[in-house]
Motif scaffolding. Sequence first.
Motif, PDB file in Angstrom:
ATOM      1  N   ARG A 186      66.141 -52.335  11.463  1.00  0.00           N
ATOM      2  CA  ARG A 186      65.290 -53.269  12.200  1.00  0.00           C
ATOM      3  C   ARG A 186      64.859 -54.405  11.281  1.00  0.00           C
ATOM      4  NH1 ARG A 186      63.046 -51.082  16.839  1.00  0.00           N
ATOM      5  NH2 ARG A 186      63.717 -48.961  17.221  1.00  0.00           N
ATOM      6  N   ASP A 187      64.800 -55.598  11.829  1.00  0.00           N
ATOM      7  CA  ASP A 187      64.282 -56.726  11.053  1.00  0.00           C
ATOM      8  C   ASP A 187      62.823 -56.508  10.705  1.00  0.00           C
ATOM      9  OD1 ASP A 187      66.729 -58.035  11.200  1.00  0.00           O
ATOM     10  OD2 ASP A 187      66.181 -59.115  13.029  1.00  0.00           O
ATOM     11  N   ASN A 188      62.078 -55.903  11.621  1.00  0.00           N
ATOM     12  CA  ASN A 188      60.658 -55.647  11.420  1.00  0.00           C
ATOM     13  C   ASN A 188      60.349 -54.223  11.884  1.00  0.00           C
ATOM     14  OD1 ASN A 188      57.887 -55.614  11.259  1.00  0.00           O
ATOM     15  ND2 ASN A 188      57.567 -57.019  12.973  1.00  0.00           N
ATOM     16  N   PRO A 189      60.432 -53.229  10.983  1.00  0.00           N
ATOM     17  CA  PRO A 189      60.158 -51.847  11.398  1.00  0.00           C
ATOM     18  C   PRO A 189      58.776 -51.641  12.014  1.00  0.00           C
ATOM     19  CG  PRO A 189      61.199 -51.882   9.243  1.00  0.00           C
ATOM     20  CD  PRO A 189      60.853 -53.303   9.584  1.00  0.00           C
ATOM     21  N   GLN A 190      57.808 -52.483  11.653  1.00  0.00           N
ATOM     22  CA  GLN A 190      56.456 -52.335  12.208  1.00  0.00           C
ATOM     23  C   GLN A 190      56.406 -52.641  13.700  1.00  0.00           C
ATOM     24  OE1 GLN A 190      56.960 -53.689   9.113  1.00  0.00           O
ATOM     25  NE2 GLN A 190      55.937 -52.104   7.936  1.00  0.00           N
ATOM     26  N   GLU A 191      57.487 -53.204  14.274  1.00  0.00           N
ATOM     27  CA  GLU A 191      57.491 -53.531  15.700  1.00  0.00           C
ATOM     28  C   GLU A 191      57.361 -52.298  16.595  1.00  0.00           C
ATOM     29  OE1 GLU A 191      61.233 -55.505  16.338  1.00  0.00           O
ATOM     30  OE2 GLU A 191      62.384 -53.661  16.125  1.00  0.00           O
ATOM     31  N   ILE A 192      57.580 -51.109  16.031  1.00  0.00           N
ATOM     32  CA  ILE A 192      57.469 -49.898  16.858  1.00  0.00           C
ATOM     33  C   ILE A 192      56.059 -49.299  16.830  1.00  0.00           C
ATOM     34  CG2 ILE A 192      59.936 -49.396  16.715  1.00  0.00           C
ATOM     35  CD1 ILE A 192      59.257 -47.184  14.679  1.00  0.00           C
ATOM     36  N   GLU A 193      55.152 -49.886  16.035  1.00  0.00           N
ATOM     37  CA  GLU A 193      53.766 -49.409  16.046  1.00  0.00           C
ATOM     38  C   GLU A 193      53.197 -49.536  17.451  1.00  0.00           C
ATOM     39  OE1 GLU A 193      51.320 -51.341  13.097  1.00  0.00           O
ATOM     40  OE2 GLU A 193      52.410 -50.404  11.457  1.00  0.00           O
ATOM     41  N   GLY A 194      52.479 -48.501  17.880  1.00  0.00           N
ATOM     42  CA  GLY A 194      51.868 -48.500  19.199  1.00  0.00           C
ATOM     43  C   GLY A 194      52.776 -47.979  20.297  1.00  0.00           C
ATOM     44  N   LYS A 195      54.035 -47.712  19.994  1.00  0.00           N
ATOM     45  CA  LYS A 195      54.979 -47.224  21.013  1.00  0.00           C
ATOM     46  C   LYS A 195      55.013 -45.706  21.021  1.00  0.00           C
ATOM     47  CE  LYS A 195      57.779 -51.291  20.976  1.00  0.00           C
ATOM     48  NZ  LYS A 195      58.489 -51.862  22.040  1.00  0.00           N
ATOM     49  N   GLN A 196      55.234 -45.176  22.212  1.00  0.00           N
ATOM     50  CA  GLN A 196      55.460 -43.740  22.339  1.00  0.00           C
ATOM     51  C   GLN A 196      56.948 -43.471  22.146  1.00  0.00           C
ATOM     52  OE1 GLN A 196      53.675 -42.679  26.237  1.00  0.00           O
ATOM     53  NE2 GLN A 196      52.254 -41.466  25.003  1.00  0.00           N
ATOM     54  N   ALA A 197      57.251 -42.317  21.557  1.00  0.00           N
ATOM     55  CA  ALA A 197      58.640 -41.919  21.349  1.00  0.00           C
ATOM     56  C   ALA A 197      58.707 -40.395  21.330  1.00  0.00           C
ATOM     57  CB  ALA A 197      59.174 -42.504  20.039  1.00  0.00           C
ATOM     58  N   LEU A 198      59.935 -39.880  21.300  1.00  0.00           N
ATOM     59  CA  LEU A 198      60.154 -38.436  21.226  1.00  0.00           C
ATOM     60  C   LEU A 198      60.379 -38.020  19.777  1.00  0.00           C
ATOM     61  CD1 LEU A 198      62.574 -37.905  24.261  1.00  0.00           C
ATOM     62  CD2 LEU A 198      60.116 -37.492  24.163  1.00  0.00           C
ATOM     63  N   PHE A 199      59.812 -36.874  19.419  1.00  0.00           N
ATOM     64  CA  PHE A 199      59.914 -36.338  18.064  1.00  0.00           C
ATOM     65  C   PHE A 199      60.159 -34.841  18.132  1.00  0.00           C
ATOM     66  CE2 PHE A 199      57.265 -40.058  17.880  1.00  0.00           C
ATOM     67  CZ  PHE A 199      57.673 -40.702  16.724  1.00  0.00           C
ATOM     68  N   ILE A 200      60.913 -34.314  17.167  1.00  0.00           N
ATOM     69  CA  ILE A 200      61.035 -32.868  16.994  1.00  0.00           C
ATOM     70  C   ILE A 200      59.925 -32.481  16.019  1.00  0.00           C
ATOM     71  CG2 ILE A 200      62.494 -30.954  16.238  1.00  0.00           C
ATOM     72  CD1 ILE A 200      64.917 -32.765  16.941  1.00  0.00           C
ATOM     73  N   VAL A 201      59.051 -31.573  16.452  1.00  0.00           N
ATOM     74  CA  VAL A 201      57.847 -31.276  15.671  1.00  0.00           C
ATOM     75  C   VAL A 201      57.826 -29.885  15.044  1.00  0.00           C
ATOM     76  CG1 VAL A 201      56.442 -32.956  16.921  1.00  0.00           C
ATOM     77  CG2 VAL A 201      56.526 -30.585  17.730  1.00  0.00           C
ATOM     78  N   ASN A 202      58.872 -29.099  15.224  1.00  0.00           N
ATOM     79  CA  ASN A 202      58.841 -27.752  14.657  1.00  0.00           C
ATOM     80  C   ASN A 202      59.942 -27.520  13.620  1.00  0.00           C
ATOM     81  OD1 ASN A 202      60.829 -27.708  16.710  1.00  0.00           O
ATOM     82  ND2 ASN A 202      60.520 -25.521  17.093  1.00  0.00           N
ATOM     83  N   LEU A 203      60.224 -28.552  12.840  1.00  0.00           N
ATOM     84  CA  LEU A 203      61.136 -28.406  11.707  1.00  0.00           C
ATOM     85  C   LEU A 203      60.317 -28.097  10.457  1.00  0.00           C
ATOM     86  CD1 LEU A 203      63.397 -31.527  12.367  1.00  0.00           C
ATOM     87  CD2 LEU A 203      64.041 -29.130  12.659  1.00  0.00           C
ATOM     88  N   PRO A 204      60.927 -27.436   9.451  1.00  0.00           N
ATOM     89  CA  PRO A 204      60.178 -27.233   8.208  1.00  0.00           C
ATOM     90  C   PRO A 204      59.930 -28.583   7.525  1.00  0.00           C
ATOM     91  CG  PRO A 204      62.453 -26.472   7.972  1.00  0.00           C
ATOM     92  CD  PRO A 204      62.265 -26.863   9.409  1.00  0.00           C
ATOM     93  N   GLU A 205      58.816 -28.677   6.804  1.00  0.00           N
ATOM     94  CA  GLU A 205      58.535 -29.905   6.068  1.00  0.00           C
ATOM     95  C   GLU A 205      59.663 -30.172   5.078  1.00  0.00           C
ATOM     96  OE1 GLU A 205      54.681 -29.771   4.218  1.00  0.00           O
ATOM     97  OE2 GLU A 205      53.657 -29.973   6.149  1.00  0.00           O
ATOM     98  N   LYS A 206      59.962 -31.471   4.871  1.00  0.00           N
ATOM     99  CA  LYS A 206      61.037 -31.850   3.964  1.00  0.00           C
ATOM    100  C   LYS A 206      60.544 -32.987   3.083  1.00  0.00           C
ATOM    101  CE  LYS A 206      65.898 -33.126   3.900  1.00  0.00           C
ATOM    102  NZ  LYS A 206      67.093 -33.365   4.685  1.00  0.00           N
ATOM    103  N   LYS A 207      60.738 -32.841   1.777  1.00  0.00           N
ATOM    104  CA  LYS A 207      60.318 -33.872   0.837  1.00  0.00           C
ATOM    105  C   LYS A 207      61.488 -34.819   0.579  1.00  0.00           C
ATOM    106  CE  LYS A 207      57.688 -34.594  -3.317  1.00  0.00           C
ATOM    107  NZ  LYS A 207      56.949 -33.985  -4.419  1.00  0.00           N
ATOM    108  N   MET A 208      61.228 -36.115   0.746  1.00  0.00           N
ATOM    109  CA  MET A 208      62.233 -37.141   0.504  1.00  0.00           C
ATOM    110  C   MET A 208      61.556 -38.330  -0.150  1.00  0.00           C
ATOM    111  SD  MET A 208      64.377 -37.087   4.111  1.00  0.00           S
ATOM    112  CE  MET A 208      62.971 -37.062   5.211  1.00  0.00           C
TER     113      MET A 208
END
Length: 117
Positions: free
Chosen positions: A59-81
């Motif tokens: 994205r040219d401006n990744p912040q453009e998705i602030e305030g938007k609803q989206a789908l997420f997978i929430v039951n994965l183990p935490e991952k450090k990157m």
Amino acid sequence: MTPAPLKEIISFEDLEKIDIRVGTITSVVDVAKSDKLMKLIVDFGDHTLSILAGIKQERDNPQEIEGKQALFIVNLPEKKMAGEVSQGMLFDIGYADKIKPCLAMPELPVPNGSRAG
């Protein structure tokens, strides 16, 4: 684009293990140690998660998705990157097919934490 072949058949029990929820992206923060990752702070109604997503170059401006609803997978183990911890995964469309990705989002506003499926 040529559609990818279908993946192997899974059971309904396997599908039921995946917890996909709607969340509102409240903040998009640069991950300084990565050329690809941005940290999304996501409100799921009763809790907030930090989720890393490889959207910096998409994205040219990744912040453009602030305030938007989206789908997420929430039951994965935490991952450090890149020195940060991700507590889930953005469920987007297009990345695996090497087309410009977009958010998988509800057509109408729904309560944060609503489950898909």
